[in-house]
Design an enzyme around this catalytic site. Sequence first.
Site, PDB file in Angstrom:
ATOM      1  N   SER A   1       0.829  -1.212   0.000  1.00 11.17           N
ATOM      2  CA  SER A   1       0.000   0.000   0.000  1.00 11.17           C
ATOM      3  C   SER A   1       0.865   1.264   0.000  1.00 11.17           C
ATOM      4  O   SER A   1       1.962   1.273   0.582  1.00 11.17           O
ATOM      5  CB  SER A   1      -0.872  -0.013   1.266  1.00 11.17           C
ATOM      6  OG  SER A   1      -1.382   1.270   1.522  1.00 11.17           O
TER       7      SER A   1
ATOM      8  N   TYR B   1      -2.309   5.625  -4.152  1.00 13.99           N
ATOM      9  CA  TYR B   1      -3.346   6.623  -3.899  1.00 13.99           C
ATOM     10  C   TYR B   1      -2.881   7.895  -4.578  1.00 13.99           C
ATOM     11  O   TYR B   1      -1.708   8.295  -4.405  1.00 13.99           O
ATOM     12  CB  TYR B   1      -3.507   6.890  -2.403  1.00 13.99           C
ATOM     13  CG  TYR B   1      -4.340   5.874  -1.658  1.00 13.99           C
ATOM     14  CD1 TYR B   1      -5.592   5.485  -2.131  1.00 13.99           C
ATOM     15  CD2 TYR B   1      -3.886   5.323  -0.458  1.00 13.99           C
ATOM     16  CE1 TYR B   1      -6.371   4.561  -1.427  1.00 13.99           C
ATOM     17  CE2 TYR B   1      -4.658   4.402   0.248  1.00 13.99           C
ATOM     18  CZ  TYR B   1      -5.895   4.029  -0.250  1.00 13.99           C
ATOM     19  OH  TYR B   1      -6.655   3.134   0.443  1.00 13.99           O
TER      20      TYR B   1
ATOM     21  N   THR C   1      -5.943   2.749  -6.808  1.00 12.55           N
ATOM     22  CA  THR C   1      -7.189   2.678  -6.032  1.00 12.55           C
ATOM     23  C   THR C   1      -8.002   3.946  -6.274  1.00 12.55           C
ATOM     24  O   THR C   1      -7.500   5.056  -6.083  1.00 12.55           O
ATOM     25  CB  THR C   1      -6.882   2.498  -4.535  1.00 12.55           C
ATOM     26  OG1 THR C   1      -6.148   1.282  -4.392  1.00 12.55           O
ATOM     27  CG2 THR C   1      -8.157   2.420  -3.701  1.00 12.55           C
TER      28      THR C   1
ATOM     29  N   ARG D   1     -14.797   5.672   9.911  1.00 15.74           N
ATOM     30  CA  ARG D   1     -15.017   4.495  10.754  1.00 15.74           C
ATOM     31  C   ARG D   1     -15.144   5.026  12.177  1.00 15.74           C
ATOM     32  O   ARG D   1     -14.162   5.482  12.770  1.00 15.74           O
ATOM     33  CB  ARG D   1     -13.857   3.501  10.613  1.00 15.74           C
ATOM     34  CG  ARG D   1     -13.872   2.767   9.273  1.00 15.74           C
ATOM     35  CD  ARG D   1     -12.756   1.745   9.173  1.00 15.74           C
ATOM     36  NE  ARG D   1     -11.460   2.337   9.374  1.00 15.74           N
ATOM     37  CZ  ARG D   1     -10.756   2.994   8.438  1.00 15.74           C
ATOM     38  NH1 ARG D   1     -11.243   3.131   7.218  1.00 15.74           N
ATOM     39  NH2 ARG D   1      -9.582   3.515   8.717  1.00 15.74           N
TER      40      ARG D   1
ATOM     41  N   LYS E   1      -8.575  -0.446  -9.110  1.00 12.76           N
ATOM     42  CA  LYS E   1      -9.226  -1.116  -7.969  1.00 12.76           C
ATOM     43  C   LYS E   1     -10.289  -0.222  -7.350  1.00 12.76           C
ATOM     44  O   LYS E   1     -10.017   0.940  -7.026  1.00 12.76           O
ATOM     45  CB  LYS E   1      -8.167  -1.453  -6.907  1.00 12.76           C
ATOM     46  CG  LYS E   1      -8.726  -1.988  -5.593  1.00 12.76           C
ATOM     47  CD  LYS E   1      -7.587  -2.430  -4.693  1.00 12.76           C
ATOM     48  CE  LYS E   1      -8.062  -2.938  -3.358  1.00 12.76           C
ATOM     49  NZ  LYS E   1      -8.446  -1.865  -2.433  1.00 12.76           N
TER      50      LYS E   1
ATOM     51  N   SER F   1     -14.693  -4.135  -6.181  1.00  8.53           N
ATOM     52  CA  SER F   1     -14.380  -4.000  -4.748  1.00  8.53           C
ATOM     53  C   SER F   1     -15.153  -2.833  -4.163  1.00  8.53           C
ATOM     54  O   SER F   1     -15.374  -1.830  -4.842  1.00  8.53           O
ATOM     55  CB  SER F   1     -12.869  -3.716  -4.604  1.00  8.53           C
ATOM     56  OG  SER F   1     -12.543  -3.263  -3.304  1.00  8.53           O
TER      57      SER F   1
ATOM     58  N   HIS G   1     -13.872  -1.746  -1.190  1.00  7.59           N
ATOM     59  CA  HIS G   1     -12.849  -1.415  -0.191  1.00  7.59           C
ATOM     60  C   HIS G   1     -13.138  -2.155   1.124  1.00  7.59           C
ATOM     61  O   HIS G   1     -12.893  -1.647   2.217  1.00  7.59           O
ATOM     62  CB  HIS G   1     -12.811   0.098   0.032  1.00  7.59           C
ATOM     63  CG  HIS G   1     -11.442   0.649   0.296  1.00  7.59           C
ATOM     64  ND1 HIS G   1     -10.702   1.293  -0.656  1.00  7.59           N
ATOM     65  CD2 HIS G   1     -10.667   0.659   1.419  1.00  7.59           C
ATOM     66  CE1 HIS G   1      -9.544   1.699  -0.136  1.00  7.59           C
ATOM     67  NE2 HIS G   1      -9.493   1.315   1.122  1.00  7.59           N
TER      68      HIS G   1
ATOM     69  N   ASP H   1     -12.541  -8.391  -4.800  1.00  2.61           N
ATOM     70  CA  ASP H   1     -12.307  -8.500  -3.348  1.00  2.61           C
ATOM     71  C   ASP H   1     -13.488  -7.943  -2.581  1.00  2.61           C
ATOM     72  O   ASP H   1     -14.447  -7.439  -3.158  1.00  2.61           O
ATOM     73  CB  ASP H   1     -10.975  -7.879  -2.903  1.00  2.61           C
ATOM     74  CG  ASP H   1     -10.981  -6.352  -2.743  1.00  2.61           C
ATOM     75  OD1 ASP H   1     -12.052  -5.744  -2.598  1.00  2.61           O
ATOM     76  OD2 ASP H   1      -9.872  -5.780  -2.749  1.00  2.61           O
ATOM     77  N   SER H   2     -13.410  -8.074  -1.285  1.00  2.08           N
ATOM     78  CA  SER H   2     -14.369  -7.591  -0.279  1.00  2.08           C
ATOM     79  C   SER H   2     -15.213  -8.721   0.270  1.00  2.08           C
ATOM     80  O   SER H   2     -16.200  -9.140  -0.331  1.00  2.08           O
ATOM     81  CB  SER H   2     -15.260  -6.463  -0.813  1.00  2.08           C
ATOM     82  OG  SER H   2     -14.463  -5.337  -1.145  1.00  2.08           O
TER      83      SER H   2
ATOM     84  N   ARG I   1     -13.303 -14.850   3.057  1.00  7.58           N
ATOM     85  CA  ARG I   1     -12.719 -15.443   4.275  1.00  7.58           C
ATOM     86  C   ARG I   1     -12.484 -16.941   4.107  1.00  7.58           C
ATOM     87  O   ARG I   1     -12.089 -17.602   5.070  1.00  7.58           O
ATOM     88  CB  ARG I   1     -13.670 -15.257   5.485  1.00  7.58           C
ATOM     89  CG  ARG I   1     -14.025 -13.832   5.796  1.00  7.58           C
ATOM     90  CD  ARG I   1     -12.866 -13.068   6.445  1.00  7.58           C
ATOM     91  NE  ARG I   1     -13.309 -11.731   6.771  1.00  7.58           N
ATOM     92  CZ  ARG I   1     -13.296 -10.704   5.908  1.00  7.58           C
ATOM     93  NH1 ARG I   1     -12.816 -10.869   4.677  1.00  7.58           N
ATOM     94  NH2 ARG I   1     -13.750  -9.525   6.258  1.00  7.58           N
TER      95      ARG I   1
HETATM   96  C1  LIG Z   1      -7.003  -2.346   7.515  1.00  7.43           C
HETATM   97  C2  LIG Z   1      -7.237  -2.131   6.056  1.00  7.43           C
HETATM   98  C3  LIG Z   1      -6.474  -1.176   5.393  1.00  7.43           C
HETATM   99  C4  LIG Z   1      -6.640  -0.999   4.025  1.00  7.43           C
HETATM  100  N1  LIG Z   1      -5.812  -0.138   3.353  1.00  7.43           N
HETATM  101  C5  LIG Z   1      -5.901  -0.042   2.010  1.00  7.43           C
HETATM  102  C6  LIG Z   1      -4.966   0.738   1.291  1.00  7.43           C
HETATM  103  O1  LIG Z   1      -4.050   1.315   1.854  1.00  7.43           O
HETATM  104  N2  LIG Z   1      -5.115   0.810  -0.066  1.00  7.43           N
HETATM  105  C7  LIG Z   1      -6.135   0.158  -0.730  1.00  7.43           C
HETATM  106  O2  LIG Z   1      -6.238   0.244  -1.951  1.00  7.43           O
HETATM  107  N3  LIG Z   1      -7.011  -0.605  -0.043  1.00  7.43           N
HETATM  108  C8  LIG Z   1      -6.910  -0.729   1.285  1.00  7.43           C
HETATM  109  N4  LIG Z   1      -7.770  -1.556   1.959  1.00  7.43           N
HETATM  110  C9  LIG Z   1      -8.777  -2.317   1.215  1.00  7.43           C
HETATM  111  C10 LIG Z   1      -8.202  -3.680   0.778  1.00  7.43           C
HETATM  112  O3  LIG Z   1      -7.231  -3.509  -0.230  1.00  7.43           O
HETATM  113  C11 LIG Z   1      -9.299  -4.593   0.229  1.00  7.43           C
HETATM  114  O4  LIG Z   1     -10.015  -3.926  -0.780  1.00  7.43           O
HETATM  115  C12 LIG Z   1     -10.257  -5.068   1.310  1.00  7.43           C
HETATM  116  O5  LIG Z   1      -9.560  -5.379   2.491  1.00  7.43           O
HETATM  117  C13 LIG Z   1     -11.005  -6.294   0.834  1.00  7.43           C
HETATM  118  O6  LIG Z   1     -11.921  -6.721   1.772  1.00  7.43           O
HETATM  119  P1  LIG Z   1     -11.633  -7.882   2.855  1.00  7.43           P
HETATM  120  O7  LIG Z   1     -10.798  -7.249   3.907  1.00  7.43           O
HETATM  121  O8  LIG Z   1     -12.982  -8.242   3.322  1.00  7.43           O
HETATM  122  O9  LIG Z   1     -10.890  -8.993   2.131  1.00  7.43           O
HETATM  123  C14 LIG Z   1      -7.621  -1.750   3.324  1.00  7.43           C
HETATM  124  C15 LIG Z   1      -8.377  -2.693   4.008  1.00  7.43           C
HETATM  125  C16 LIG Z   1      -8.181  -2.902   5.360  1.00  7.43           C
HETATM  126  C17 LIG Z   1      -8.988  -3.960   6.045  1.00  7.43           C
END
Ligand SMILES: Cc1cc2nc3c(=O)[nH]c(=O)nc-3n(C[C@H](O)[C@H](O)[C@H](O)COP(=O)(O)O)c2cc1C
Length: 410
Positions: A138, A161, A187, A196, A283, A305, A307, A338-339, A342
């Site tokens: 990231s 980003y 992204t 949050r 993404k 996704s 996120h 994604d998203s 598990r």
């Molecule tokens: C703690 C956390 C931090 C994240 N930080 C970023 C990030 O820096 N850049 C980004 O593109 N997505 C970020 N994401 C989103 C993830 O890349 C991804 O889309 C997401 O975790 C997918 O869902 P899941 O956690 O249910 O697998 C973050 C997700 C989490 C849980």
Amino acid sequence: MIARDKAAAGRQRSRQLNRQDARREQGPLRAMKRVTTIDDLRELHRRNTPRAFFDYVDRGSYAEETLRANRADFEHYKFRQKILVDVDARSTATTILGEPAAAPLILAPVGLTGMQWGDGEIHACRAAQKMGVPFTLSTMSICSLEDVAAHVDKPFWFQLYVMRDRGFVKALIERAIAVKCSALVLTVDLQVIGQRHQDIKNGMTVPPELRLKNLIDIALRPAWIASVMRGKRRTFGNLMGHLKGVDSVKSLSQWTNSQFDPTLSWKDVDWIRSIWPGKLIIKGILEEGDAGMAIKTGADAIVVSNHGGRQLDGAPSAISMLARIAQAVGGDTELMFDSGIRSGQDVMRALALGAKSCMIGRAYIYGLGAAGEAGVAKAIDIISKELLTTMGLCGVNRVSDIGPQVLMDM
Ligand SMILES: Cc1cc2nc3c(=O)[nH]c(=O)nc-3n(C[C@H](O)[C@H](O)[C@H](O)COP(=O)(O)O)c2cc1C
């Protein structure tokens, strides 16, 4: 004390510390023996990690409607069981952007990974490379591009980003080129930041806000303290030291908060395409029209996704949007998802609905927080084995043969 005695005492102290570290690490590794699911890893992560950092990973934005839907909606898709098919030779091996991968899995970009486990990005990348799947670093990582590149054998992916300071963005891309990143993940769903609530309530900042409650909570997690103290950095490694006039954690956090850019538009994507020579992945797509636009910009892949339920609350679950986006895209670009993943069963459903591979976010961070590199490898292993079994019970031998036929008609 003469210099020789001092040196000997120092060596003894460092041996003692190594033994203490090793003992602290034995705990998580012993607990791993009983781990059979991603939920087990989540529970270990929860126990090991200060509340503010665990919640930062686990929770979603606002009322968490989308976070919950991301998980619940997988269950709407039921498998069609197929018997008496020879599935002895089945394999999860596949290709991702033309490169061989041991499973249709990618470690998603996750900010602050190095605060879940010291040098977390390096450990996660090493685990991914040992397990034969890509890792994405990231922009908001703790270890920098250069830190990770210095500790792993193969190229990894970098997530970008787009900040208001386009000069900085260009420099970041040049750094990703210099360390030979093999794909850029752009992204596009964070031009405005979803809130949050739990992060605010927990005083979740980097470093954490020093409230008495946080200090007590941190003091109760010696393994976490030892691991994070051993880590090379405790702030955003890609930013600190690379920005003019930003030389303290406070000024860095002010800079970061003002940098996410609401003016971001398709023109910026064209600009990035023109300066990044490698594979480009967009993404954060959740709608057919946006998928079409992304293809027009020449993206090599798109990630369906939301996120992980951390941005637009009230948006549909990503899995419920996948089939229609797949239909709109046809074969014009590689589709990633994604998203909410598990388990291997979740991956199988996403592949059946049109994805070629899946990113996992929380699933591997739970593994990291549970036991470092071994925990990340365990998360990948659990999901891969579940996928392999599900393929067998659905009568499928190859990842490329997974299609809508493995699901019951809706
Ligand atoms: C703690 C956390 C931090 C994240 N930080 C970023 C990030 O820096 N850049 C980004 O593109 N997505 C970020 N994401 C989103 C993830 O890349 C991804 O889309 C997401 O975790 C997918 O869902 P899941 O956690 O249910 O697998 C973050 C997700 C989490 C849980």
